[in-house]
Motif scaffolding. Structure first.
Motif, PDB file in Angstrom:
ATOM      1  N   PHE A  31     -21.372   5.504  30.963  1.00 13.41           N
ATOM      2  CA  PHE A  31     -22.792   5.376  30.650  1.00 13.41           C
ATOM      3  C   PHE A  31     -23.283   4.070  31.258  1.00 13.41           C
ATOM      4  CE2 PHE A  31     -26.052   3.801  27.546  1.00 13.41           C
ATOM      5  CZ  PHE A  31     -27.014   4.778  27.779  1.00 13.41           C
ATOM      6  N   ILE A  32     -24.367   4.113  32.018  1.00 13.78           N
ATOM      7  CA  ILE A  32     -24.878   2.911  32.680  1.00 13.78           C
ATOM      8  C   ILE A  32     -26.184   2.496  32.007  1.00 13.78           C
ATOM      9  CG2 ILE A  32     -25.483   1.829  34.860  1.00 13.78           C
ATOM     10  CD1 ILE A  32     -23.945   4.065  36.267  1.00 13.78           C
ATOM     11  N   PHE A  33     -26.135   1.346  31.399  1.00 12.66           N
ATOM     12  CA  PHE A  33     -27.223   0.820  30.580  1.00 12.66           C
ATOM     13  C   PHE A  33     -27.908  -0.309  31.341  1.00 12.66           C
ATOM     14  CE2 PHE A  33     -28.764  -2.062  27.221  1.00 12.66           C
ATOM     15  CZ  PHE A  33     -29.413  -1.200  26.360  1.00 12.66           C
ATOM     16  N   GLY A  34     -29.163  -0.113  31.743  1.00 12.26           N
ATOM     17  CA  GLY A  34     -29.914  -1.123  32.477  1.00 12.26           C
ATOM     18  C   GLY A  34     -30.646  -2.048  31.529  1.00 12.26           C
ATOM     19  N   ALA A  35     -30.230  -3.320  31.480  1.00 10.67           N
ATOM     20  CA  ALA A  35     -30.784  -4.278  30.521  1.00 10.67           C
ATOM     21  C   ALA A  35     -31.380  -5.481  31.234  1.00 10.67           C
ATOM     22  CB  ALA A  35     -29.693  -4.737  29.560  1.00 10.67           C
ATOM     23  N   VAL A  36     -32.149  -6.263  30.480  1.00 12.68           N
ATOM     24  CA  VAL A  36     -32.802  -7.439  31.051  1.00 12.68           C
ATOM     25  C   VAL A  36     -31.785  -8.478  31.489  1.00 12.68           C
ATOM     26  CG1 VAL A  36     -34.381  -9.347  30.563  1.00 12.68           C
ATOM     27  CG2 VAL A  36     -34.878  -7.055  29.692  1.00 12.68           C
ATOM     28  N   VAL A 212     -16.789  -9.374  31.057  1.00 10.05           N
ATOM     29  CA  VAL A 212     -18.160  -9.853  31.202  1.00 10.05           C
ATOM     30  C   VAL A 212     -18.243 -10.694  32.458  1.00 10.05           C
ATOM     31  CG1 VAL A 212     -20.060 -11.140  30.146  1.00 10.05           C
ATOM     32  CG2 VAL A 212     -18.412  -9.953  28.684  1.00 10.05           C
ATOM     33  N   LYS A 213     -19.269 -10.481  33.247  1.00  8.14           N
ATOM     34  CA  LYS A 213     -19.499 -11.318  34.414  1.00  8.14           C
ATOM     35  C   LYS A 213     -20.937 -11.828  34.351  1.00  8.14           C
ATOM     36  CE  LYS A 213     -18.695 -11.501  39.416  1.00  8.14           C
ATOM     37  NZ  LYS A 213     -17.708 -12.580  39.294  1.00  8.14           N
ATOM     38  N   PRO A 214     -21.139 -13.107  33.982  1.00 10.46           N
ATOM     39  CA  PRO A 214     -22.490 -13.649  33.834  1.00 10.46           C
ATOM     40  C   PRO A 214     -23.341 -13.410  35.075  1.00 10.46           C
ATOM     41  CG  PRO A 214     -20.878 -15.196  32.982  1.00 10.46           C
ATOM     42  CD  PRO A 214     -20.095 -14.106  33.675  1.00 10.46           C
ATOM     43  N   GLY A 215     -24.575 -13.028  34.844  1.00  5.40           N
ATOM     44  CA  GLY A 215     -25.493 -12.770  35.938  1.00  5.40           C
ATOM     45  C   GLY A 215     -25.389 -11.381  36.521  1.00  5.40           C
ATOM     46  N   GLU A 216     -24.373 -10.622  36.108  1.00  5.00           N
ATOM     47  CA  GLU A 216     -24.184  -9.282  36.657  1.00  5.00           C
ATOM     48  C   GLU A 216     -24.124  -8.219  35.566  1.00  5.00           C
ATOM     49  OE1 GLU A 216     -20.905  -9.121  39.330  1.00  5.00           O
ATOM     50  OE2 GLU A 216     -21.753 -10.591  40.708  1.00  5.00           O
ATOM     51  N   GLY A 217     -23.234  -8.377  34.603  1.00  2.75           N
ATOM     52  CA  GLY A 217     -23.137  -7.366  33.569  1.00  2.75           C
ATOM     53  C   GLY A 217     -21.845  -7.432  32.802  1.00  2.75           C
ATOM     54  N   ALA A 218     -21.601  -6.389  32.037  1.00  7.20           N
ATOM     55  CA  ALA A 218     -20.411  -6.319  31.198  1.00  7.20           C
ATOM     56  C   ALA A 218     -19.886  -4.891  31.177  1.00  7.20           C
ATOM     57  CB  ALA A 218     -20.741  -6.775  29.780  1.00  7.20           C
ATOM     58  N   VAL A 219     -18.630  -4.762  30.802  1.00  3.52           N
ATOM     59  CA  VAL A 219     -18.004  -3.452  30.635  1.00  3.52           C
ATOM     60  C   VAL A 219     -17.491  -3.351  29.204  1.00  3.52           C
ATOM     61  CG1 VAL A 219     -16.170  -1.887  31.365  1.00  3.52           C
ATOM     62  CG2 VAL A 219     -17.321  -3.336  33.060  1.00  3.52           C
ATOM     63  N   LEU A 220     -17.879  -2.303  28.510  1.00  3.89           N
ATOM     64  CA  LEU A 220     -17.353  -2.006  27.181  1.00  3.89           C
ATOM     65  C   LEU A 220     -16.656  -0.666  27.238  1.00  3.89           C
ATOM     66  CD1 LEU A 220     -20.365  -3.521  26.685  1.00  3.89           C
ATOM     67  CD2 LEU A 220     -19.441  -3.505  24.374  1.00  3.89           C
ATOM     68  N   VAL A 221     -15.530  -0.561  26.547  1.00  2.02           N
ATOM     69  CA  VAL A 221     -14.727   0.658  26.619  1.00  2.02           C
ATOM     70  C   VAL A 221     -14.474   1.214  25.217  1.00  2.02           C
ATOM     71  CG1 VAL A 221     -13.640   0.049  28.804  1.00  2.02           C
ATOM     72  CG2 VAL A 221     -12.588  -0.690  26.648  1.00  2.02           C
ATOM     73  N   TYR A 222     -14.101   2.464  25.190  1.00  2.00           N
ATOM     74  CA  TYR A 222     -13.842   3.182  23.945  1.00  2.00           C
ATOM     75  C   TYR A 222     -12.645   2.592  23.203  1.00  2.00           C
ATOM     76  CZ  TYR A 222     -12.175   7.169  21.121  1.00  2.00           C
ATOM     77  OH  TYR A 222     -11.722   7.986  20.118  1.00  2.00           O
ATOM     78  N   ASN A 223     -12.817   2.420  21.904  1.00  4.05           N
ATOM     79  CA  ASN A 223     -11.711   2.012  21.036  1.00  4.05           C
ATOM     80  C   ASN A 223     -10.859   3.255  20.775  1.00  4.05           C
ATOM     81  OD1 ASN A 223      -9.996   1.291  18.943  1.00  4.05           O
ATOM     82  ND2 ASN A 223     -11.636   1.010  17.426  1.00  4.05           N
ATOM     83  N   LYS A 224      -9.720   3.358  21.425  1.00 10.46           N
ATOM     84  CA  LYS A 224      -8.888   4.556  21.327  1.00 10.46           C
ATOM     85  C   LYS A 224      -8.324   4.774  19.925  1.00 10.46           C
ATOM     86  CE  LYS A 224      -7.777   4.584  26.238  1.00 10.46           C
ATOM     87  NZ  LYS A 224      -6.721   4.514  27.288  1.00 10.46           N
ATOM     88  N   ASN A 225      -8.474   3.772  19.070  1.00 11.94           N
ATOM     89  CA  ASN A 225      -8.034   3.923  17.680  1.00 11.94           C
ATOM     90  C   ASN A 225      -9.175   4.319  16.746  1.00 11.94           C
ATOM     91  OD1 ASN A 225      -5.347   3.056  18.260  1.00 11.94           O
ATOM     92  ND2 ASN A 225      -6.062   0.935  18.275  1.00 11.94           N
ATOM     93  N   VAL A 236     -18.897   2.008  29.099  1.00 15.71           N
ATOM     94  CA  VAL A 236     -20.294   1.619  29.232  1.00 15.71           C
ATOM     95  C   VAL A 236     -20.389   0.453  30.207  1.00 15.71           C
ATOM     96  CG1 VAL A 236     -22.341   0.735  28.051  1.00 15.71           C
ATOM     97  CG2 VAL A 236     -20.833   2.362  26.877  1.00 15.71           C
ATOM     98  N   ILE A 237     -21.188   0.644  31.233  1.00 13.77           N
ATOM     99  CA  ILE A 237     -21.509  -0.448  32.151  1.00 13.77           C
ATOM    100  C   ILE A 237     -22.853  -1.024  31.707  1.00 13.77           C
ATOM    101  CG2 ILE A 237     -21.964  -1.128  34.523  1.00 13.77           C
ATOM    102  CD1 ILE A 237     -19.144  -0.142  34.131  1.00 13.77           C
ATOM    103  N   TYR A 238     -22.826  -2.237  31.239  1.00 11.74           N
ATOM    104  CA  TYR A 238     -24.034  -2.930  30.771  1.00 11.74           C
ATOM    105  C   TYR A 238     -24.536  -3.772  31.935  1.00 11.74           C
ATOM    106  CZ  TYR A 238     -26.956  -5.316  27.252  1.00 11.74           C
ATOM    107  OH  TYR A 238     -28.001  -5.808  26.513  1.00 11.74           O
ATOM    108  N   ARG A 239     -25.504  -3.253  32.639  1.00 15.54           N
ATOM    109  CA  ARG A 239     -25.907  -3.811  33.924  1.00 15.54           C
ATOM    110  C   ARG A 239     -27.127  -4.714  33.800  1.00 15.54           C
ATOM    111  NH1 ARG A 239     -27.847  -0.057  39.039  1.00 15.54           N
ATOM    112  NH2 ARG A 239     -28.560  -1.719  40.403  1.00 15.54           N
TER     113      ARG A 239
END
Length: 525
Positions: A31-36, A212-225, A236-239
């Motif tokens: 899922f690609i989430f476009g944020a400020v 997390v990469k400041p100025g670019e975005g973050a990656v969040l992944v499913y908690n397999k538990n 989730v790509i938090y862009r």
């Protein structure tokens, strides 16, 4: 969806996206989430850019609100019903002042540790000690103590039985953290591991932070538990996309699934665009102008009422919110049902405004300053419209834009030195006592204009402890009328909450924290 290439300018994150689109990672849906902006922290007790947007997907509560279908066939949150979630059951004793929760077995963090009563007690102790957002929940929920009486049972002792407390447990305030992991990162000068928590997550919810990469975005992944059903999107790509025009273009071209925080100018056009889906729900927080009675000339109620009468409500509704908001007439939103009372009696009346100003000694005009920032998309436009409207009553408004960081710092408890400014407070708990306590009680975290009326405080305190619905409705009405008469707010519109998505996105479910919960989303078609 077309696969974007190098959209973060980062080979590492681009590779993550490529894996999710095919090959070995084909089973992982992204899922690609476009944020400020890129999330600046993940500590729910220290709100920064992206904190709430991410943490409501990382942390979850002991309880949850029921999900029901409304008359249109849409799934909605039923704020009147509280159901078990990470707690499987609870018992109530001592007239509602003692509530004991049984922890659901099998709830695990990404680190493999199972949720226990000790994690709950640790989380609440941390919130109380830090005296920030979580401690506000301690106070408004009248929580006196939290005790792990066994590995699987946690006892809450309340000073007063109230309807707010069980609803608080459905929020991420305080966040329920994996205390074993937190203690591994605690130090002598940071007993709660807040430095580690600012950049990492340790929840029991469906997602956790991978990078997390400041100025670019973050990656969040499913908690397999995760103990509930696996979500459709497991990555989730938090862009970071600062430009609203760019977010609009990217969602139209299919390069992102969600365009967050879209200004009204873009919304007006996007609503008409067949390449985009725009959905909305009524807002629960009003766009307001706050006047601090500790500063001249706002210490004079006649001046405050004059500003309310000089304000052009209809012009702001059309020019700022383009007719897409809801005109406000109370500190409480219609979403609160029977507790809502139309209490705002001010309408544009320049004659009344001028008469009040003259009575207050400002017959020849009044000079004031309105400071604003960009916490909300509507602030600058509202400030400009306010300047134009108040000038017609002889009130000369000097506009001053200040950085968001300065605005947020100066609104904090112990500071609160801005005389006149915009603000919006969403009630994360849909209870009238909570909403009043948050926004206007002298101890409320969003009483940012330092409104202090002991009679109002007493009303709110009584409302919080009132479990009889008829009596609570009467108290809520009285509180709304009293607050309107004190005139420390200019109440404008309730901005709606909008979801701007790719056409394939389905499953959006609005929560009172006003952020999208990713686990409900899916892409069809």
């Amino acid at each position: 969806m077309n696969k974007p290439t190098n959209w973060l300018g980062s080979a590492a994150l681009a590779a993550v996206l490529a894996l999710s689109a095919g090959g070995a990672g084909a089973q992982e849906k992204t899922f690609i989430f476009g944020a400020v902006g890129t999330p600046a922290g993940f500590d729910t007790d220290a709100w920064l850019t992206g904190t709430l947007e991410t943490t409501v997907n990382v942390y979850e509560g002991l309880t949850k609100h029921a999900i029901v279908t409304d008359g249109s066939g849409r799934e909605v949150i039923d704020a009147s019903k509280v159901e078990p979630h990470m707690a499987e059951s609870w018992t109530v004793s001592d007239g509602g002042k003692v509530v004991t929760y049984k922890i659901r077995p099998g709830v695990k963090s990404p680190f493999g540790n199972e949720l226990s009563a000790h994690d709950v007690a640790h989380s609440w102790a941390m919130a109380k000690d830090r005296k920030r957002v979580g401690n506000f929940m301690v106070k408004v929920g009248r929580v006196e103590s939290v005790e792990a009486i066994s590995d699987s049972e946690v006892k809450f002792t309340l000073g007063t039985a109230n309807n707010i407390f069980p609803r608080i447990l459905s929020t991420v305030f305080p966040a329920l953290v994996d205390s074993k992991v937190m203690k591994e990162h605690a130090t002598a000068d940071d007993q709660w591991a807040t430095k580690w928590m600012a950049k990492n997550t340790a929840g029991f919810g469906p997602y956790h932070v991978e990078s997390v990469k400041p100025g670019e975005g973050a990656v969040l992944v499913y908690n397999k538990n995760y103990f509930e059903e696996k979500p459709y999107f497991t990555r989730v790509i938090y862009r970071e996309i600062p430009s609203a025009a760019s977010r609009a273009a990217l969602v139209k071209s299919g390069q992102i699934h969600w365009a967050d925080q879209m200004p009204i100018q873009q919304l007006v056009d996007l609503i008409k665009d067949p390449k985009v889906k725009v959905d909305s729900v009524p807002g629960t927080g009003a766009a307001t102008l706050r006047m601090n009675p500790n500063f001249k000339p706002f210490d004079d109620i006649r001046v405050r009422k004059a500003i309310n009468y000089a304000f052009d409500y209809n012009a702001v509704h059309e020019a700022v919110f383009r007719g897409l908001g809801e005109l406000s007439d109370s500190i409480l939103a219609p979403a609160f049902g029977a507790y809502y009372t139309p209490a705002q009696t001010y309408q544009t009346d320049l004659g009344k405004a001028k008469a009040l100003l003259s009575e207050a000694g400002h017959a020849n005009g009044l000079d004031i300053q309105l400071e604003y920032s960009d916490n909300w998309w509507w602030e600058e436009s509202l400030a400009i419209q306010t300047k134009d409207a108040l000038a017609k009553a002889g009130i000369n408004v000097a506009l001053k834009r200040i950085p968001k960081t300065e605005m947020n710092s100066r609104r904090r408890i112990g500071k609160r030195d801005i005389p006149f400014f915009p603000h919006l407070a969403n009630a994360f708990v849909l209870d009238p006592g909570y909403a009043f306590y948050l926004s206007a009680h002298s101890e409320g975290s969003s009483d940012v204009n330092d409104y202090n009326n002991p009679k109002f405080d007493a009303l709110v305190d009584a409302l919080i402890g009132e479990t009889d619905t008829t009596k609570a409705i009467a108290l809520a009405k009285e509180a709304q009328m009293m607050h309107a008469d004190d005139a420390t707010f200019v109440i404008s519109d309730f901005p709606k909450t909008y979801a701007v998505t790719a056409p394939c996105i389905k499953g959006w479910l609005w929560y009172q924290h006003d952020r999208v919960v990713w686990k409900h989303l899916r892409c069809e078609g």
